[in-house]
Enzyme design. Structure first.
Site, mmCIF file in Angstrom:
data_model
loop_
_atom_site.group_PDB
_atom_site.id
_atom_site.type_symbol
_atom_site.label_atom_id
_atom_site.label_comp_id
_atom_site.label_asym_id
_atom_site.label_seq_id
_atom_site.Cartn_x
_atom_site.Cartn_y
_atom_site.Cartn_z
ATOM 1 N N SER A 151 -48.065 21.451 -34.524
ATOM 2 C CA SER A 151 -47.631 20.904 -36.229
ATOM 3 C C SER A 151 -47.019 23.200 -36.680
ATOM 4 O O SER A 151 -46.145 22.759 -37.093
ATOM 5 C CB SER A 151 -48.360 20.989 -37.382
ATOM 6 N N HIS B 258 -49.374 23.379 -41.772
ATOM 7 C CA HIS B 258 -47.944 23.939 -41.726
ATOM 8 C C HIS B 258 -47.206 24.879 -42.596
ATOM 9 O O HIS B 258 -46.844 26.354 -41.848
ATOM 10 C CB HIS B 258 -47.399 22.292 -42.021
#
Length: 347
Positions: free
Chosen positions: A202, A254
């Site tokens: 991610s 993220h």
């Protein structure tokens, strides 16, 4: 992504952000009136940036996809669910796969291995990284995935985002952005999360998404439809970051990956800005010239300085054992916002 409720790391496909194309409105030149002005670059077109802008064949991104799939197969082989699952409540899923069958859904709803196996193979865990000095986990965790759903979502996103970027900028720059963004996401995650393990690409994928935004900004003058492109990209980024506030989703990976990729985009993806000259004033045979703008040099220097400073400070704080939450009280809301449907006490 933290083990648990997958962030569906669904990195929205970047098809809203197809790259580049410059065309000419054409028209025969007569002796009357000014010559036609070349059409501006259309953000989202399929043509190359002029004939002087090379198009690379994408091979690194497909190789990354293959590598992630191979690592997942190896992970399931090592996991060997049938060997340690006994009793009616410990039945493996998809037993026809034999040694590659998945853990019971109550243990892993993403159709994947156990957290014990992921920890054994290099998942991200604060205690292992800091207390046991296993810094290599900052890199290995981005190649591991919690399950088939997790893997499929990430690899589809990587294909949609990464192939186009590699075609436009080459494998070296995109490879650097992918790997450094993944590490950046791991570092920030380790600074703020101590009670769970984390795996997934991610951070690296958000880094590619961040580099798309900075690439648009630093090459602003060569695009048309730039406002629409910017709003679309910001919407995609906001949706993905919003998903990260759900419980058991590692939104720090993220954010760390996105910030790393955003800064790297200014450093690695700047293009010379084309200066269109009036054709009637151009000497016969003279070619159009291009050069970098002063603001691009400024962004390059500033981004490089922030990138180096950010990595140094984060790594020093991490290996000193500092808890990022002590220095940023509100940052915990980046990972989970409590509501009437769930609380964030155990994440």
């Amino acid at each position: 992504m933290a083990i648990g409720d997958d962030d569906l790391e669904n990195r929205m496909s970047a098809k809203h952000h197809h790259h580049r194309g410059i065309g000419s409105k054409g028209g025969d030149r007569t002796g009357f009136g000014p010559p036609p002005r070349p059409a501006p670059l259309v953000y989202g077109g399929d043509d190359a940036l002029l004939s002087s802008s090379p198009q690379w064949t994408s091979w690194l991104v497909p190789m990354f996809v293959v590598a992630n799939v191979i690592v997942f197969v190896v992970t399931m082989f090592v996991n060997n669910c049938p060997a340690h699952s006994h009793g009616p409540n410990r039945r493996c899923v998809a037993t026809f796969l034999g040694r590659l069958s998945f853990e019971p859904l109550r243990n892993n709803p993403l159709f994947g291995p156990s957290s014990r196996t992921l920890d054994k193979l290099g998942s991200l865990e604060w205690d292992k990284v800091v207390e046991k000095h296993e810094g290599w986990r900052l890199l290995t965790c981005i190649w591991l995935h919690a399950g088939v759903i997790h893997l499929a979502a990430n690899m589809l996103s990587l294909v949609f985002i990464g192939i186009r970027l590699e075609q436009q900028f080459g494998f070296v720059r995109i490879g650097v952005i992918y790997l450094l963004s993944g590490i950046g996401g791991s570092v920030l995650s380790s600074l703020f999360i101590r009670n769970s393990i984390s795996v997934g690409a991610s951070g690296a994928l958000f880094g590619l998404l961040g580099s798309m935004l900075s690439e648009l900004l630093t090459n602003w003058t060569i695009y048309s439809n730039k406002i629409a492109a910017l709003l679309t990209l910001l919407f995609v980024i906001a949706i993905n970051l919003a998903i990260g506030i759900l419980p058991h989703v590692d939104n720090f990976a993220h954010v760390g990956g996105f910030l790393t990729g955003f800064l790297l985009g200014f450093v690695l993806l700047a293009r010379p800005q084309f200066k269109w000259l009036a054709r009637e004033n151009m000497p016969q045979g003279r070619r159009l010239t291009s050069k970098y703008k002063p603001y691009q040099y400024l962004l390059w220097l500033l981004s490089l300085a922030l990138l180096v400073l950010g990595f140094v400070m984060a790594l020093v704080l991490l290996f000193k054992g500092e808890d990022g939450n002590d220095h940023c009280r509100w940052c915990r809301y980046l990972r989970c916002i409590p509501t009437s449907r769930w609380n964030c006490d155990d994440v």
